[in-house]
Design a protein around this motif. Structure first.
Motif, PDB file in Angstrom:
ATOM      1  N   ALA A  65      40.501  23.636  52.035  1.00  0.00           N
ATOM      2  CA  ALA A  65      41.230  23.399  53.282  1.00  0.00           C
ATOM      3  C   ALA A  65      42.666  23.907  53.241  1.00  0.00           C
ATOM      4  N   VAL A  66      43.251  24.002  52.048  1.00  0.00           N
ATOM      5  CA  VAL A  66      44.656  24.396  52.004  1.00  0.00           C
ATOM      6  C   VAL A  66      44.855  25.833  52.489  1.00  0.00           C
ATOM      7  N   ARG A  67      43.810  26.665  52.396  1.00  0.00           N
ATOM      8  CA  ARG A  67      43.988  28.039  52.870  1.00  0.00           C
ATOM      9  C   ARG A  67      44.117  28.107  54.387  1.00  0.00           C
ATOM     10  N   MET A  68      43.731  27.028  55.073  1.00  0.00           N
ATOM     11  CA  MET A  68      43.845  27.013  56.529  1.00  0.00           C
ATOM     12  C   MET A  68      45.298  26.968  56.995  1.00  0.00           C
ATOM     13  N   PHE A  69      46.207  26.523  56.131  1.00  0.00           N
ATOM     14  CA  PHE A  69      47.630  26.573  56.484  1.00  0.00           C
ATOM     15  C   PHE A  69      48.005  28.009  56.829  1.00  0.00           C
ATOM     16  N   TRP A  70      47.553  28.946  55.999  1.00  0.00           N
ATOM     17  CA  TRP A  70      47.857  30.359  56.207  1.00  0.00           C
ATOM     18  C   TRP A  70      47.234  30.850  57.512  1.00  0.00           C
ATOM     19  N   ALA A  82      39.429  38.835  58.233  1.00  0.00           N
ATOM     20  CA  ALA A  82      38.566  39.240  57.119  1.00  0.00           C
ATOM     21  C   ALA A  82      39.401  39.424  55.856  1.00  0.00           C
ATOM     22  N   ASP A  83      40.602  39.976  56.003  1.00  0.00           N
ATOM     23  CA  ASP A  83      41.509  40.119  54.857  1.00  0.00           C
ATOM     24  C   ASP A  83      41.957  38.757  54.353  1.00  0.00           C
ATOM     25  N   PHE A  84      42.197  37.841  55.281  1.00  0.00           N
ATOM     26  CA  PHE A  84      42.564  36.472  54.903  1.00  0.00           C
ATOM     27  C   PHE A  84      41.493  35.869  53.990  1.00  0.00           C
ATOM     28  N   MET A  85      40.234  35.991  54.390  1.00  0.00           N
ATOM     29  CA  MET A  85      39.146  35.407  53.612  1.00  0.00           C
ATOM     30  C   MET A  85      38.990  36.086  52.252  1.00  0.00           C
ATOM     31  N   VAL A  86      38.965  37.410  52.247  1.00  0.00           N
ATOM     32  CA  VAL A  86      38.692  38.138  51.001  1.00  0.00           C
ATOM     33  C   VAL A  86      39.850  38.024  50.014  1.00  0.00           C
ATOM     34  N   SER A  87      41.070  38.248  50.482  1.00  0.00           N
ATOM     35  CA  SER A  87      42.216  38.212  49.561  1.00  0.00           C
ATOM     36  C   SER A  87      42.431  36.825  48.984  1.00  0.00           C
ATOM     37  N   GLY A  88      42.222  35.800  49.813  1.00  0.00           N
ATOM     38  CA  GLY A  88      42.371  34.435  49.309  1.00  0.00           C
ATOM     39  C   GLY A  88      41.376  34.113  48.220  1.00  0.00           C
ATOM     40  N   THR A  89      40.166  34.668  48.344  1.00  0.00           N
ATOM     41  CA  THR A  89      39.134  34.407  47.335  1.00  0.00           C
ATOM     42  C   THR A  89      39.394  35.201  46.063  1.00  0.00           C
TER      43      THR A  89
END
Length: 205
Positions: free
Chosen positions: A12-17, A153-160
Motif C-alpha cells: 500500500a505504501v507505493r500508492m502514496f506515489w 505502467a512505469d510506476f508499477m514496473v520501476s517500483g517492483t
C-alpha cells in the motif's frame, strides 16, 4: 475526497506515489493488517473483499489491488498522460506492461524466492530468467516502458524492480538501474517518500 486504506511495510505504501502523480487531495486510513482481532470498517470491506491493502474509495468508487487502482486513477484524473486514451495505439502496450508486475514479475519472484522448479512451458510467466530477459529487452534503448512518456505502467514496473533490489532478489543491470532511478527521482515519487515517512513516524509516536 479520495481515501487510501494502507498499512506500513506493505504494498500500500507505493500508492502514496501514485496519488502524488495525479495531484489530487487524499486522506489516509490505517488498516492494521497484522492485528489478530481486526475490526475493519465497512467501507474498506466493501472495497477489498479479501481485506488486503491497498484499497481505495473515491466517491462511489470502491477498488482494491495496486494495478487496478492506478489504472482507475490514471483514467479518471490523468487520461492521455498517465494512461494512453483507449483509442491510442499505445494503449495496448501500456496495459501489457501495467499488468506485467502482478501477472509476470510477482509470480516469478515467488518462484525464485520459494525455490519452485521453473516450468516455462506451463507457467504463464515463463520463469524468473525469462521475465527478466523480456524486461531487459523492452527497456534497452527506451526511456519508458510504454508509450513515449512516463505512465502508470512505469510506476508499477520501476517500483517492483526497486523492491527486488532492496531485498536482494535482483542485482539490477545498468539498463534496469538507470530506468528505476529515472522513475524514482520524479518529483511525485520524492514527495510520496516524504509523506510515507511522516505517516509512518506519526504512527510510532
Amino acid at each position: 475526497m479520495i481515501t487510501l486504506y494502507w498499512s506500513p511495510q506493505s504494498r500500500a505504501v507505493r500508492m502514496f506515489w501514485a496519488l502524488e502523480e495525479i495531484g489530487q487531495p487524499y486522506e489516509l486510513e490505517l488498516i492494521d493488517i497484522r492485528a489478530e482481532d481486526r475490526d475493519d470498517p465497512p467501507d474498506f470491506l466493501a472495497a477489498s473483499p479479501l481485506r488486503k491493502v491497498p484499497a481505495l474509495i473515491d466517491g462511489k468508487v470502491k477498488i482494491a489491488d495496486s494495478a487496478a487502482i492506478v489504472l482507475y486513477l490514471a483514467d479518471r484524473y490523468a487520461p492521455g498522460d498517465l494512461a494512453p486514451h483507449p483509442d491510442d495505439p499505445a494503449r495496448g502496450e501500456f496495459l501489457t506492461w501495467l499488468f506485467y508486475t502482478p501477472s509476470v514479475i510477482e509470480p516469478a519472484i515467488t518462484e525464485k524466492f520459494c525455490e519452485i522448479p521453473s516450468n516455462p512451458t506451463a507457467y504463464p510467466w515463463g520463469s524468473f530468467e525469462k521475465m527478466l530477459a523480456a524486461l531487459e529487452a523492452r527497456l534497452t534503448d527506451r526511456e519508458w516502458i510504454a508509450a513515449d512518456h512516463f505512465t502508470m505502467a512505469d510506476f508499477m514496473v520501476s517500483g517492483t524492480i526497486d523492491f527486488m533490489s532492496n531485498f536482494d532478489i535482483l542485482d539490477p543491470s545498468a539498463v534496469l538501474k538507470s530506468y528505476t532511478e529515472r522513475c524514482l527521482t520524479r518529483p511525485a515519487a520524492i514527495r510520496a517518500k516524504i509523506k510515507e515517512q511522516a505517516a509512518t513516524k506519526a504512527l510510532a509516536n
